[in-house]
Design an enzyme around this catalytic site. Sequence first.
Site, PDB file in Angstrom:
ATOM      1  CE1 TYR A 153      17.375  18.692  -1.235  1.00 15.30           C
ATOM      2  CE2 TYR A 153      16.936  16.335  -1.057  1.00 15.30           C
ATOM      3  CZ  TYR A 153      17.680  17.449  -0.698  1.00 15.30           C
ATOM      4  OH  TYR A 153      18.722  17.310   0.190  1.00 15.30           O
TER       5      TYR A 153
HETATM    6  N1  LIG Z   1      19.525  18.102   6.185  1.00 17.62           N
HETATM    7  C1  LIG Z   1      19.346  16.998   5.494  1.00 17.62           C
HETATM    8  O1  LIG Z   1      18.560  16.132   5.870  1.00 17.62           O
HETATM    9  C2  LIG Z   1      20.116  16.767   4.215  1.00 17.62           C
HETATM   10  C3  LIG Z   1      20.241  15.446   3.736  1.00 17.62           C
HETATM   11  C4  LIG Z   1      20.932  15.232   2.546  1.00 17.62           C
HETATM   12  C5  LIG Z   1      21.505  16.287   1.866  1.00 17.62           C
HETATM   13  N2  LIG Z   1      21.367  17.545   2.359  1.00 17.62           N
HETATM   14  C6  LIG Z   1      21.968  18.636   1.592  1.00 17.62           C
HETATM   15  O2  LIG Z   1      22.963  19.264   2.370  1.00 17.62           O
HETATM   16  C7  LIG Z   1      23.076  20.626   1.983  1.00 17.62           C
HETATM   17  C8  LIG Z   1      22.963  21.517   3.215  1.00 17.62           C
HETATM   18  O3  LIG Z   1      21.692  21.304   3.793  1.00 17.62           O
HETATM   19  P1  LIG Z   1      21.342  21.727   5.292  1.00 17.62           P
HETATM   20  O4  LIG Z   1      20.514  20.627   5.830  1.00 17.62           O
HETATM   21  O5  LIG Z   1      22.558  22.169   6.002  1.00 17.62           O
HETATM   22  O6  LIG Z   1      20.363  22.958   4.980  1.00 17.62           O
HETATM   23  P2  LIG Z   1      20.175  24.356   5.744  1.00 17.62           P
HETATM   24  O7  LIG Z   1      18.878  24.870   5.241  1.00 17.62           O
HETATM   25  O8  LIG Z   1      20.401  24.214   7.207  1.00 17.62           O
HETATM   26  O9  LIG Z   1      21.384  25.239   5.168  1.00 17.62           O
HETATM   27  C9  LIG Z   1      21.452  25.564   3.806  1.00 17.62           C
HETATM   28  C10 LIG Z   1      22.315  26.793   3.632  1.00 17.62           C
HETATM   29  O10 LIG Z   1      22.323  27.119   2.226  1.00 17.62           O
HETATM   30  C11 LIG Z   1      22.060  28.509   2.073  1.00 17.62           C
HETATM   31  N3  LIG Z   1      21.430  28.736   0.777  1.00 17.62           N
HETATM   32  C12 LIG Z   1      20.171  28.408   0.389  1.00 17.62           C
HETATM   33  N4  LIG Z   1      19.933  28.833  -0.864  1.00 17.62           N
HETATM   34  C13 LIG Z   1      21.073  29.437  -1.299  1.00 17.62           C
HETATM   35  C14 LIG Z   1      21.446  30.086  -2.497  1.00 17.62           C
HETATM   36  N5  LIG Z   1      20.589  30.222  -3.526  1.00 17.62           N
HETATM   37  N6  LIG Z   1      22.696  30.595  -2.598  1.00 17.62           N
HETATM   38  C15 LIG Z   1      23.573  30.506  -1.555  1.00 17.62           C
HETATM   39  N7  LIG Z   1      23.261  29.915  -0.380  1.00 17.62           N
HETATM   40  C16 LIG Z   1      22.029  29.388  -0.250  1.00 17.62           C
HETATM   41  C17 LIG Z   1      21.143  28.866   3.237  1.00 17.62           C
HETATM   42  O11 LIG Z   1      21.135  30.255   3.526  1.00 17.62           O
HETATM   43  C18 LIG Z   1      21.734  28.025   4.372  1.00 17.62           C
HETATM   44  O12 LIG Z   1      22.760  28.698   5.059  1.00 17.62           O
HETATM   45  C19 LIG Z   1      21.976  20.884   0.953  1.00 17.62           C
HETATM   46  O13 LIG Z   1      22.502  20.761  -0.349  1.00 17.62           O
HETATM   47  C20 LIG Z   1      21.012  19.755   1.233  1.00 17.62           C
HETATM   48  O14 LIG Z   1      20.224  19.434   0.114  1.00 17.62           O
HETATM   49  C21 LIG Z   1      20.706  17.813   3.518  1.00 17.62           C
END
Ligand SMILES: NC(=O)c1ccc[n+]([C@@H]2O[C@H](COP(=O)([O-])OP(=O)(O)OC[C@H]3O[C@@H](n4cnc5c(N)ncnc54)[C@H](O)[C@@H]3O)[C@@H](O)[C@H]2O)c1
Length: 246
Positions: A153
């Site tokens: 990641y």
């Molecule tokens: N939650 C955290 O702590 C955090 C921190 C920093 C960055 N992020 C980043 O923010 C973004 C969103 O994360 P989140 O926490 O909302 O996650 P989440 O798991 O709640 O949502 C992720 C979404 O992406 C979709 N998804 C997954 N794989 C996919 C694919 N191959 N094609 C299309 N859609 C796909 C899922 O169905 C889901 O709706 C991600 O890139 C994550 O790495 C999250």
Amino acid sequence: MQKPLAGKTAIVTGGARGIGRAIAHRLHDDGAEVAIWDIGIHAHSAEGLDFTPRHLNVVDVADLPSVEAAYIETKSVMRSIDILINNAGINGPVEPVQDYPIDAWHKVLAVDLTGVFYCTRTVLKDFIDRGSGRIVNISSMAGKEGMPGIAAYAAAKAGVIGFTKSVARELASTGVLVNAVAPVIAETDLFNEMTPEHISSAMARIPMGRPVTVEEVAALVGWIAGPDCTFSTGFTFDISGGRATY
Ligand SMILES: NC(=O)c1ccc[n+]([C@@H]2O[C@H](COP(=O)([O-])OP(=O)(O)OC[C@H]3O[C@@H](n4cnc5c(N)ncnc54)[C@H](O)[C@@H]3O)[C@@H](O)[C@H]2O)c1
């Protein structure tokens, strides 16, 4: 008063839940027509969205034909696209590198890094031809600082930062701005992929002592994608409660 994104159109990948849903909602509130591309759109559906997106598409961002087909379909509904938010992402397992499953490594890189390349590549010709456009890539603090247990990641998210800098410089004179955002931990379904130890260690490193909210990330993304952001490109904006050191 005119909304800042009135008349604009946006694609939000991974917009069915979590940070992506908050971003989609924010862009909609700011006046944009929003398309959501998500692999789990059936599972999560538009029910929890609190607004009706202009278009919903089942897309796997790690699969180029799926992305290209979605773009054609989205354009047929929304004419042209002004804004792309590359948000879809997965965490992958929490394992030390010597035990990290090979298939999980490839999967995390495919979704979190190659997916950003595929979606960006797919929209770019139209953006360049039109001489305008905004791309915002959701990276992570893990991409800046690294994070034990989630090397795939962190590597993918560091790759997103390098990709953002490179494509932004390629496009600097075209009117297309490309930036990234690096949030700390946010309480979303991504937590389900993490261990409690991993979550508490990430939380302990935030000087403000709390996770970021999805609305805070969405507000920053809304500004970067909006008309007031005119002279920043290739930058990874911090949203870390004081944790970031650069
Ligand atoms: N939650 C955290 O702590 C955090 C921190 C920093 C960055 N992020 C980043 O923010 C973004 C969103 O994360 P989140 O926490 O909302 O996650 P989440 O798991 O709640 O949502 C992720 C979404 O992406 C979709 N998804 C997954 N794989 C996919 C694919 N191959 N094609 C299309 N859609 C796909 C899922 O169905 C889901 O709706 C991600 O890139 C994550 O790495 C999250």
